[in-house]
Design a protein around this motif. Structure first.
Motif, short mmCIF file in Angstrom:
data_model
loop_
_atom_site.label_atom_id
_atom_site.label_comp_id
_atom_site.label_asym_id
_atom_site.label_seq_id
_atom_site.Cartn_x
_atom_site.Cartn_y
_atom_site.Cartn_z
N ASP A 60 0.86 -1.10 -0.17
CA ASP A 60 -0.27 0.22 -0.49
C ASP A 60 0.69 1.64 -0.27
O ASP A 60 0.50 2.44 -0.53
N GLN A 61 2.08 1.61 1.14
CA GLN A 61 3.01 2.73 0.94
C GLN A 61 3.70 2.93 -0.35
O GLN A 61 3.35 4.20 -1.16
N ASN A 62 4.00 1.50 -0.65
CA ASN A 62 4.71 2.16 -2.19
C ASN A 62 3.66 2.11 -3.22
O ASN A 62 4.39 2.98 -4.22
N ALA A 83 10.94 -1.41 1.84
CA ALA A 83 10.64 -3.12 1.66
C ALA A 83 11.41 -3.55 1.30
O ALA A 83 12.03 -4.46 1.72
N GLY A 84 12.91 -3.05 0.55
CA GLY A 84 14.07 -3.95 0.32
C GLY A 84 14.78 -4.17 1.94
O GLY A 84 15.42 -5.17 1.76
N TYR A 101 7.92 -5.99 -8.18
CA TYR A 101 7.37 -4.92 -7.79
C TYR A 101 7.70 -5.30 -9.97
O TYR A 101 6.30 -4.73 -10.00
N ARG A 102 7.46 -6.21 -10.26
CA ARG A 102 7.41 -6.26 -11.05
C ARG A 102 5.60 -7.12 -11.47
O ARG A 102 5.01 -6.31 -12.47
N LEU A 103 5.51 -8.00 -10.87
CA LEU A 103 3.61 -7.86 -10.60
C LEU A 103 3.03 -6.88 -10.10
O LEU A 103 1.97 -6.93 -10.79
N ALA A 104 3.29 -5.96 -9.46
CA ALA A 104 3.00 -4.83 -8.94
C ALA A 104 2.46 -3.87 -9.71
O ALA A 104 0.94 -3.24 -10.53
N ASP A 137 11.36 1.49 -12.34
CA ASP A 137 12.75 0.62 -12.12
C ASP A 137 13.53 2.06 -10.83
O ASP A 137 14.65 1.06 -10.11
N ARG A 138 12.59 3.19 -10.71
CA ARG A 138 12.83 4.17 -9.82
C ARG A 138 13.14 3.16 -8.21
O ARG A 138 14.05 3.28 -7.73
N PHE A 139 12.02 2.65 -7.67
CA PHE A 139 11.06 1.83 -6.68
C PHE A 139 12.54 1.15 -6.81
O PHE A 139 12.35 0.76 -5.40
N SER A 140 12.58 0.21 -7.86
CA SER A 140 12.77 -1.15 -7.21
C SER A 140 14.51 -1.30 -6.92
O SER A 140 15.32 -2.06 -6.06
#
Length: 394
Positions: A60-62, A83-84, A101-104, A137-140
């Motif tokens: 939710d936060q991401n 998350a990391g 992240y990709r699934l999200a 990409d930035r988030f992951s």
């Protein structure tokens, strides 16, 4: 959970046109459930009941910050970093983290498609879709960086792991040198110098500490056979030199240092240079010896067998005397060399009369067959004396 839109304020003209993102944000709790379901379905590792975190809250936060950035607002990468860190602390593989992240992203794309079919914002949806993968990409990337920080810190706390990584680097056996540098807290690119420091006879000396040098360069140590072996690293050559200068000013043990180098492939050669530089110090010299600054000693320590013959051939007559007689002559020769051949200065250093120095130098000439007035013969005396002083390292 509050799913109203009051906390998300578009700040660009384009953002006002993205009404479908407002609808998506209003349905965020439902979307979170779909993303969590997709993660649990595709990544079994997340189903472990022992995991100590709330997956729904992290998603939710991401998602909240991803939508905010898609709308043109200033995002925060804190949820990604959380998350990391959380995944690393719970032993979830990095590949599973990235897959989540990709699934999200895929789930969010489906949500955009569903919503824009009713709003008619086809062009806006295409632009948001193109931007989404850059945002993800930035988030992951932020999540991976935080993940690595946790893993690196864990390994850094392990003395055995640190020793293994450092010795592997210095022997040229590290499978991934940049990973080892990062784990040791050293810059992955920059300038380095290998170090070697004496180890006491009981083999239990603490590793050298150079606090002032750490202001300029990172220095890590491990115990090797008969010595401490270390590596100093800094982002620039100037900082590395400043760190070595600080070591020189605060040396707590005999220490050798290699030439500075910028290529990690030079690590094994640099380690050998540091060991050789250390052997160039005579017993009791608590200082930093830079590789190459003592060319005569460096030549001597590099050729131990001929050096033994040199000592016997040149100084054998002196060494045949009793210890007190031999030491008096050797100390006089040492003082005369340090005084640059000045008999008066040597006498002052030895606290004796000038004639005493002259007599002893004549005695040395008789016992060795070498005249101090003859350059080549005098050089043999100097080199043999330095070789003898270095014998304490054997």
């Amino acid at each position: 959970m509050d799913t109203t839109t009051s906390e998300i304020r578009p700040i660009t003209p384009q953002a006002h046109a993205l009404s479908f993102l407002t609808h998506i944000d209003e349905r965020r709790s439902t979307l979170v459930g779909r993303i969590v379901e997709a993660i649990l379905r595709n990544e079994p590792v997340y189903r472990d009941p022992e995991l100590q975190y709330d997956l729904s809250d992290i998603v939710d936060q991401n998602l909240k910050e991803i939508i905010k950035e898609l709308r043109g607002g200033p995002p925060s990468l804190s949820p990604a970093r959380r998350a990391g860190r959380t995944k690393a602390e719970n032993g979830i593989p990095m590949a599973s983290l990235l897959h989540a992240y990709r699934l999200a992203g895929i789930t969010l794309l489906h949500e955009i498609d569903e919503v824009t079919q009713s709003t008619g914002e086809t062009d806006a949806a295409m632009a948001a879709t193109a931007k989404l993968w850059k945002v993800l990409d930035r988030f992951s990337t932020a999540a991976v960086e935080a993940y690595r920080e946790v893993i690196d810190e864990s390994e850094r706390r392990s003395e055995q792991a640190r020793r293994v990584h450092l010795l592997a680097l210095l022997s040229g056996m590290a499978p991934h040198p940049t990973d080892s540098l990062r784990i040791l807290g050293l810059p992955e690119t920059g300038w380095y110098a290998a170090l070697a420091s004496s180890l006491g006879g009981d083999g239990d000396d603490p590793e050298p500490r150079y606090t002032s040098a750490q202001e300029f360069a990172v220095i890590v140590w491990a115990q090797d056979v008969g010595m401490h072996i270390g590596l100093a690293g800094a982002s620039t050559l100037e900082k590395l030199k400043a760190g070595l200068a600080a070591v020189t000013a605060t040396t707590v043990a005999p220490t050798g240092a290699s030439h500075p180098f910028g290529n990690v492939s030079d690590l094994p050669r640099a380690a050998n240079q540091a060991r050789s530089a250390l052997r160039c110090l005579t017993p009791g010299e608590h200082r930093l010896s830079l590789y190459g600054e003592r060319p005569i000693e460096l030549t001597l320590v590099s050729n131990p067998d001929p050096v033994r013959n040199l000592i016997t051939e040149v100084l054998g007559g002196v060494l045949s005397l009793d210890s007190s007689g031999a030491n008096a002559l050797l100390d006089t020769l040492d003082a005369w060399v340090e005084a640059g051949g000045s008999t008066g200065a040597a006498a002052a250093a030895l606290h004796c009369h000038r004639n005493t120095v002259l007599y002893r130098m004549q005695r040395i000439a008789q016992l060795t067959g070498r005249r101090i007035s003859h350059p080549a013969e005098s050089a043999e005396l100097v080199i043999a004396l330095r070789a003898l002083r270095l014998r304490g390292h054997e």
